[in-house]
Design a protein around this motif. Structure first.
Motif, PDB file in Angstrom:
ATOM      1  N   MET A 231       0.833  -1.204   0.000  1.00 51.93           N
ATOM      2  CA  MET A 231       0.000   0.000   0.000  1.00 51.93           C
ATOM      3  C   MET A 231       0.864   1.249   0.000  1.00 51.93           C
ATOM      4  O   MET A 231       2.011   1.215   0.441  1.00 51.93           O
ATOM      5  CB  MET A 231      -0.884   0.019   1.255  1.00 51.93           C
ATOM      6  CG  MET A 231      -1.740  -1.195   1.392  1.00 51.93           C
ATOM      7  SD  MET A 231      -2.835  -1.265   2.846  1.00 51.93           S
ATOM      8  CE  MET A 231      -2.307  -0.041   3.953  1.00 51.93           C
ATOM      9  N   PRO A 232       0.284   2.373  -0.445  1.00 50.96           N
ATOM     10  CA  PRO A 232       1.013   3.640  -0.325  1.00 50.96           C
ATOM     11  C   PRO A 232       1.255   3.962   1.147  1.00 50.96           C
ATOM     12  O   PRO A 232       0.467   3.586   2.011  1.00 50.96           O
ATOM     13  CB  PRO A 232       0.056   4.673  -0.940  1.00 50.96           C
ATOM     14  CG  PRO A 232      -0.973   3.883  -1.674  1.00 50.96           C
ATOM     15  CD  PRO A 232      -1.026   2.530  -1.049  1.00 50.96           C
ATOM     16  N   GLY A 233       2.342   4.664   1.420  1.00 50.65           N
ATOM     17  CA  GLY A 233       2.631   5.085   2.779  1.00 50.65           C
ATOM     18  C   GLY A 233       1.747   6.253   3.189  1.00 50.65           C
ATOM     19  O   GLY A 233       1.194   6.967   2.352  1.00 50.65           O
ATOM     20  N   LEU A 234       1.636   6.448   4.476  1.00 54.17           N
ATOM     21  CA  LEU A 234       0.818   7.523   5.020  1.00 54.17           C
ATOM     22  C   LEU A 234       1.647   8.788   5.217  1.00 54.17           C
ATOM     23  O   LEU A 234       2.857   8.720   5.398  1.00 54.17           O
ATOM     24  CB  LEU A 234       0.234   7.090   6.362  1.00 54.17           C
ATOM     25  CG  LEU A 234      -0.584   5.798   6.345  1.00 54.17           C
ATOM     26  CD1 LEU A 234      -0.957   5.390   7.762  1.00 54.17           C
ATOM     27  CD2 LEU A 234      -1.821   5.962   5.488  1.00 54.17           C
ATOM     28  N   ILE A 235       0.986   9.932   5.205  1.00 54.04           N
ATOM     29  CA  ILE A 235       1.613  11.215   5.490  1.00 54.04           C
ATOM     30  C   ILE A 235       1.045  11.722   6.804  1.00 54.04           C
ATOM     31  O   ILE A 235      -0.165  11.848   6.945  1.00 54.04           O
ATOM     32  CB  ILE A 235       1.332  12.245   4.371  1.00 54.04           C
ATOM     33  CG1 ILE A 235       1.904  11.752   3.053  1.00 54.04           C
ATOM     34  CG2 ILE A 235       1.899  13.615   4.747  1.00 54.04           C
ATOM     35  CD1 ILE A 235       1.472  12.581   1.856  1.00 54.04           C
ATOM     36  N   ASP A 236       1.923  11.995   7.766  1.00 56.85           N
ATOM     37  CA  ASP A 236       1.483  12.597   9.027  1.00 56.85           C
ATOM     38  C   ASP A 236       1.847  14.079   8.965  1.00 56.85           C
ATOM     39  O   ASP A 236       3.018  14.436   9.070  1.00 56.85           O
ATOM     40  CB  ASP A 236       2.157  11.927  10.216  1.00 56.85           C
ATOM     41  CG  ASP A 236       1.570  12.374  11.545  1.00 56.85           C
ATOM     42  OD1 ASP A 236       0.954  13.467  11.594  1.00 56.85           O
ATOM     43  OD2 ASP A 236       1.732  11.653  12.547  1.00 56.85           O
ATOM     44  N   PRO A 237       0.847  14.946   8.802  1.00 55.76           N
ATOM     45  CA  PRO A 237       1.135  16.362   8.585  1.00 55.76           C
ATOM     46  C   PRO A 237       1.310  17.191   9.851  1.00 55.76           C
ATOM     47  O   PRO A 237       1.442  18.405   9.770  1.00 55.76           O
ATOM     48  CB  PRO A 237      -0.096  16.836   7.820  1.00 55.76           C
ATOM     49  CG  PRO A 237      -1.192  15.994   8.388  1.00 55.76           C
ATOM     50  CD  PRO A 237      -0.573  14.650   8.647  1.00 55.76           C
ATOM     51  N   HIS A 238       1.329  16.534  11.021  1.00 56.49           N
ATOM     52  CA  HIS A 238       1.411  17.297  12.270  1.00 56.49           C
ATOM     53  C   HIS A 238       2.179  16.480  13.308  1.00 56.49           C
ATOM     54  O   HIS A 238       1.583  15.728  14.069  1.00 56.49           O
ATOM     55  CB  HIS A 238       0.007  17.619  12.785  1.00 56.49           C
ATOM     56  CG  HIS A 238       0.003  18.549  13.953  1.00 56.49           C
ATOM     57  ND1 HIS A 238      -0.636  19.756  13.915  1.00 56.49           N
ATOM     58  CD2 HIS A 238       0.555  18.463  15.181  1.00 56.49           C
ATOM     59  CE1 HIS A 238      -0.480  20.367  15.079  1.00 56.49           C
ATOM     60  NE2 HIS A 238       0.240  19.597  15.860  1.00 56.49           N
ATOM     61  N   VAL A 239       3.509  16.628  13.304  1.00 54.51           N
ATOM     62  CA  VAL A 239       4.320  15.930  14.299  1.00 54.51           C
ATOM     63  C   VAL A 239       5.187  16.940  15.047  1.00 54.51           C
ATOM     64  O   VAL A 239       5.454  18.033  14.556  1.00 54.51           O
ATOM     65  CB  VAL A 239       5.204  14.828  13.670  1.00 54.51           C
ATOM     66  CG1 VAL A 239       4.363  13.778  12.978  1.00 54.51           C
ATOM     67  CG2 VAL A 239       6.225  15.404  12.714  1.00 54.51           C
ATOM     68  N   HIS A 240       5.611  16.548  16.223  1.00 57.88           N
ATOM     69  CA  HIS A 240       6.491  17.388  17.041  1.00 57.88           C
ATOM     70  C   HIS A 240       7.705  16.553  17.424  1.00 57.88           C
ATOM     71  O   HIS A 240       7.673  15.825  18.407  1.00 57.88           O
ATOM     72  CB  HIS A 240       5.763  17.873  18.294  1.00 57.88           C
ATOM     73  CG  HIS A 240       4.616  18.769  17.997  1.00 57.88           C
ATOM     74  ND1 HIS A 240       4.774  20.103  17.732  1.00 57.88           N
ATOM     75  CD2 HIS A 240       3.285  18.516  17.891  1.00 57.88           C
ATOM     76  CE1 HIS A 240       3.595  20.650  17.494  1.00 57.88           C
ATOM     77  NE2 HIS A 240       2.673  19.705  17.579  1.00 57.88           N
ATOM     78  N   ILE A 241       8.756  16.660  16.629  1.00 57.37           N
ATOM     79  CA  ILE A 241       9.966  15.888  16.881  1.00 57.37           C
ATOM     80  C   ILE A 241      11.015  16.796  17.504  1.00 57.37           C
ATOM     81  O   ILE A 241      11.291  17.880  16.996  1.00 57.37           O
ATOM     82  CB  ILE A 241      10.483  15.252  15.580  1.00 57.37           C
ATOM     83  CG1 ILE A 241       9.474  14.208  15.096  1.00 57.37           C
ATOM     84  CG2 ILE A 241      11.861  14.642  15.784  1.00 57.37           C
ATOM     85  CD1 ILE A 241       9.867  13.488  13.850  1.00 57.37           C
ATOM     86  N   SER A 242      11.559  16.326  18.610  1.00 54.38           N
ATOM     87  CA  SER A 242      12.622  17.053  19.312  1.00 54.38           C
ATOM     88  C   SER A 242      12.261  18.530  19.487  1.00 54.38           C
ATOM     89  O   SER A 242      13.032  19.419  19.176  1.00 54.38           O
ATOM     90  CB  SER A 242      13.944  16.909  18.551  1.00 54.38           C
ATOM     91  OG  SER A 242      15.008  17.374  19.330  1.00 54.38           O
ATOM     92  N   GLN A 243      11.058  18.757  19.988  1.00 55.35           N
ATOM     93  CA  GLN A 243      10.597  20.132  20.190  1.00 55.35           C
ATOM     94  C   GLN A 243      10.328  20.400  21.664  1.00 55.35           C
ATOM     95  O   GLN A 243       9.898  19.519  22.400  1.00 55.35           O
ATOM     96  CB  GLN A 243       9.326  20.388  19.389  1.00 55.35           C
ATOM     97  CG  GLN A 243       9.599  20.413  17.922  1.00 55.35           C
ATOM     98  CD  GLN A 243       8.632  21.278  17.156  1.00 55.35           C
ATOM     99  OE1 GLN A 243       7.693  21.832  17.703  1.00 55.35           O
ATOM    100  NE2 GLN A 243       8.858  21.376  15.871  1.00 55.35           N
ATOM    101  N   THR A 244      10.557  21.625  22.037  1.00 53.54           N
ATOM    102  CA  THR A 244      10.352  22.044  23.420  1.00 53.54           C
ATOM    103  C   THR A 244       8.906  22.463  23.627  1.00 53.54           C
ATOM    104  O   THR A 244       8.326  23.161  22.803  1.00 53.54           O
ATOM    105  CB  THR A 244      11.283  23.228  23.761  1.00 53.54           C
ATOM    106  OG1 THR A 244      12.624  22.813  23.508  1.00 53.54           O
ATOM    107  CG2 THR A 244      11.127  23.653  25.197  1.00 53.54           C
TER     108      THR A 244
END
Length: 165
Positions: A51-64
């Motif tokens: 299947m096509p991969g998903l897009i997560d349009p709202h992530v918080h990586i290494s954020q304060t």
């Protein structure tokens, strides 16, 4: 010659599903069909969905947030997301340090991500300064590939809020 062939899987799109093969060249699907040959690597997907991969349009990586930082860095966060079926994320380049313009904020954030992400990513630009300079720089950010902007009208104590003007 293809880079990769995924054989014998059930290919799934928004319109249809069927058993078949999928060939990839230069990171893109080149051919969908049956009994495709000629690849550097072949994966047998018998009994599996492709299947096509998903897009997560709202992530918080290494954020304060407040006085804490989110647990994942760009490597661990994207590895984890990939295991969940995501192939793209959109994180945030927030202008915490107002001494940097938004272009430098974006470059700094990309420097943290580049070489550490395991799949595609993008960044929402998040200006925190209400100024002519901020408005002027928006077109440059779009040229740099920024797909969207997020403006906070809350979180004043954290330094995220722009005034309504």
């Amino acid at each position: 010659m293809f880079d990769l062939i995924i054989k014998n899987g059930t290919l799934v799109t928004a319109e249809w599903s069927a058993k078949g093969d999928l060939a990839i060249k230069n990171g893109k699907i080149a051919v969908i069909g049956e009994r495709i040959t000629g690849a550097a690597k072949t994966i047998d997907a018998e009994g599996k969905l492709v299947m096509p991969g998903l897009i997560d349009p709202h992530v918080h990586i290494s954020q304060t947030f407040k006085d804490q930082k989110s647990a994942d860095d760009f490597h661990t966060g994207t590895v984890s997301a990939a295991y969940g079926g995501n192939t793209t994320i959109i994180d945030f380049a927030t202008q915490w340090d107002k001494s940097y313009d938004l272009v430098q904020t974006l470059v700094n954030r990309r420097n943290l991500a580049d070489g550490n992400v395991v799949f595609d990513y993008s960044l929402h630009a998040c200006p925190t300064k209400s100024s002519e300079d901020t408005i002027t720089i928006l077109s440059k950010l779009m040229e740099m590939g920024v797909p969207s902007f997020k403006v906070y009208l809350t979180y004043k104590k954290q330094g995220r809020m722009m005034d309504d003007a």
